[in-house]
Design an enzyme around this catalytic site. Structure first.
Site, PDB file in Angstrom:
ATOM      1  N   MET A 143       0.843  -1.195   0.000  1.00  0.00           N
ATOM      2  CA  MET A 143       0.000   0.000   0.000  1.00  0.00           C
ATOM      3  C   MET A 143       0.880   1.249   0.000  1.00  0.00           C
ATOM      4  O   MET A 143       0.427   2.342   0.355  1.00  0.00           O
ATOM      5  CB  MET A 143      -0.954  -0.012   1.192  1.00  0.00           C
ATOM      6  N   HIS A 170       9.032   0.923   3.489  1.00  0.00           N
ATOM      7  CA  HIS A 170      10.077   0.982   4.512  1.00  0.00           C
ATOM      8  C   HIS A 170      10.975  -0.235   4.338  1.00  0.00           C
ATOM      9  O   HIS A 170      10.817  -1.012   3.371  1.00  0.00           O
ATOM     10  CB  HIS A 170       9.450   1.055   5.906  1.00  0.00           C
ATOM     11  N   GLY A 195      11.045  -3.034   5.658  1.00  0.00           N
ATOM     12  CA  GLY A 195      10.340  -4.316   5.560  1.00  0.00           C
ATOM     13  C   GLY A 195      10.012  -4.636   4.107  1.00  0.00           C
ATOM     14  O   GLY A 195      10.271  -5.749   3.614  1.00  0.00           O
ATOM     15  N   HIS A 196       9.479  -3.650   3.404  1.00  0.00           N
ATOM     16  CA  HIS A 196       9.210  -3.850   1.975  1.00  0.00           C
ATOM     17  C   HIS A 196      10.512  -4.085   1.207  1.00  0.00           C
ATOM     18  O   HIS A 196      10.569  -4.929   0.302  1.00  0.00           O
ATOM     19  CB  HIS A 196       8.498  -2.625   1.390  1.00  0.00           C
ATOM     20  N   GLN A 239     -10.430  -2.642   1.746  1.00  0.00           N
ATOM     21  CA  GLN A 239     -10.044  -3.230   3.024  1.00  0.00           C
ATOM     22  C   GLN A 239     -10.113  -2.229   4.180  1.00  0.00           C
ATOM     23  O   GLN A 239      -9.655  -2.533   5.276  1.00  0.00           O
ATOM     24  CB  GLN A 239      -8.655  -3.868   2.936  1.00  0.00           C
ATOM     25  N   GLN A 282      -2.797 -12.204   7.480  1.00  0.00           N
ATOM     26  CA  GLN A 282      -2.901 -11.959   6.035  1.00  0.00           C
ATOM     27  C   GLN A 282      -2.121 -13.015   5.253  1.00  0.00           C
ATOM     28  O   GLN A 282      -2.615 -13.572   4.267  1.00  0.00           O
ATOM     29  CB  GLN A 282      -2.356 -10.573   5.711  1.00  0.00           C
ATOM     30  N   SER A 300       6.392  -0.619  10.201  1.00  0.00           N
ATOM     31  CA  SER A 300       5.028  -0.513   9.688  1.00  0.00           C
ATOM     32  C   SER A 300       4.836   0.872   9.111  1.00  0.00           C
ATOM     33  O   SER A 300       5.353   1.861   9.653  1.00  0.00           O
ATOM     34  CB  SER A 300       4.023  -0.725  10.829  1.00  0.00           C
TER      35      SER A 300
END
Lengths: 313, 313
Positions: free
Chosen positions: A33, A37, A39-40, A64, A169, A201
């Protein structure tokens, strides 16, 4: 930094992936989305390491979000997203429009996208989507599964990468790929954490400085659980009781600033309540800091959950 | 008759279609519940005329039956189905097992397949699936869309053929292919009728001889509507009123043997109630003969609905 990365709309992405498939190249999708950061970045690097053409999708999915949630203020940082995707090695960044993904139900009142899936054909995630985050966010996983099905179809992906931070998820997307025979390999990548342990996040940027330190309660609770398990605890009921006690102490230390949504020990693949504790048993939790909702999770055993986990930079 | 046709389980079908895709051959799927008749044969012949490799699936889908419906007694005629498919020109007949299509929810009590979609991840057909047949059969179109999505994915079909007799189903499958970007072309084929006008249906074999002639009320009602339209009637309200009057006369002529489920004039692509009548406006109707439920439909204008329609043999 972004030399060579292609920034694509849906028409451009369709042409690019058709050419790749014709050439026999495997395509990895990293659905996001935005507000990217580290994590991606770890997902993108993993895809590159596999030698696949790597496509990052950036789409804030109205289906969502509930009407009281943060769809409107969810961070949109397209330029920075392209930069980060490029530096992690992505080949393409795809920015779908709402009408690309929801051709017949794209707008509600006053031209804003309709939130939720009600009134449209959609994927119903079933019982696994109704617990934990799904209990607090009705319809959330229906919206997630629906958009991911469409992203898979449109992108022609062979592999898709998801972060383990959104454990429920990941479980549901794996279930969907299997149940609907989608032919997409779903890969989960370990949580990437800040140096102090906070799981990365996109919503962390909502946190005020004092909330930022209070948010460490989630990671401390995980470490507490893992320490008890390492010390030999094998009763799920007893450990949950101890965890709730530890959490109440966290809430007392930050009165009115911290509120538990759920905290539970679950079977990792089915999300059924755990009975016998094992290294793979998953502690999952969610909490509110003011109106910011954060989630985290970890297995009770195995490698550390310190900042280095999954970083790989 | 069946020289050359291949009778396949799911593993065999997967291998066969993978080879066809590699060779650049286009695949047409004809999804059926078996008990094949001339209506199905017309779908197979159409696919052959397009020059595609033609795969007929035969699967009585538990997810689209309710607990009081005819799942258990639905006709299973595998040998005759293979013969008919072969004589119409199909290349392959595929008989999936329940666990092939529903890997994690395949059985209920006592080893019988679970009916309906409740408690599983599934496709929710949305509002278009809740009217007409969906109003009488809750969850029916969720089950239909779910199994068709799986049949599409597993078969790698490029094109799929459906009969227009199940008009609402055709509308929904087209909607699903578009909404979920499935990349499958959905083709509808005209209704094939018996010489006296009865639309062919696998459920016709349930009819006792006296019910068989009473069943002609559906086609007579269609002919009545088309005649009124041809004579200039353009008011939906007035025509529906006239049709209900004609239907009441049919019921009076066969007391206790015939019962209307619904009769309605609808927009052909959305199934919304028609306001202005046009040649494409669809009369849709469903009725019970005892416990046998039959459906039929036709446009108000255009070519005849006599026995020759769509036959093409």
């Amino acid at each position: 930094m972004s030399a060579g990365i292609r920034r694509l709309d849906t028409v451009g992405m369709r042409a690019a992936t058709a050419a790749l498939v014709s050439a026999g190249t495997r395509i990895s999708l990293v659905p996001t989305m935005g507000a990217l950061h580290e994590g991606h970045a770890s997902l993108i690097r993993r895809s590159r390491a596999d030698g696949h053409a790597t496509l990052v999708s950036v789409f804030v999915n109205p289906a969502q979000f509930g009407p009281t949630e943060d769809f409107g203020r969810y961070p949109r940082t397209h330029e920075a997203d392209v930069e980060l995707a490029a530096s992690a090695g992505a080949d393409m960044v795809w920015f779908p429009e709402v009408h690309d993904l929801y051709p017949s139900a794209s707008v509600g009142v006053a031209g804003t996208p309709r939130l939720g899936v009600a009134g449209t054909m959609h994927v119903c995630a079933g019982p696994t989507g109704e617990v934990l985050c799904g209990a607090s966010r009705p319809g959330f996983f229906d919206g997630v599964c629906t958009v991911v099905l469409k992203l898979f179809s449109l992108s022609r992906a062979h592999v898709a990468h998801f972060g383990e931070k959104d454990w429920q998820q990941l479980v549901l997307i794996r279930q969907m790929a299997r149940e609907f025979h989608l032919g997409v390999v779903v890969r989960g990548e370990p949580i990437v954490r800040e140096p102090d342990g906070l799981a990365m996040s996109s919503r962390n940027r909502y946190l005020q400085p004092e909330q930022r330190s209070t948010a460490l309660a989630l990671h401390r609770t995980i470490e507490f659980a893992r320490a008890r398990f390492a010390a030999g605890e094998r009763s799920a009921a007893r450990l949950e009781e101890a965890l709730l006690g530890a959490w109440r102490a966290e809430e007392s230390a930050a009165p009115r600033a911290l509120r538990l949504d759920y905290l539970s020990l679950r079977e990792p693949d089915t999300l059924m309540p755990a009975e016998q504790l094992a290294p793979a048993t998953r502690l999952v939790l969610a909490a509110y800091l003011g109106d910011v909702r954060l989630i985290d999770n970890a297995p009770l055993g195995g490698g550390s959950t310190s900042a280095s986990e999954g970083g790989g930079a």
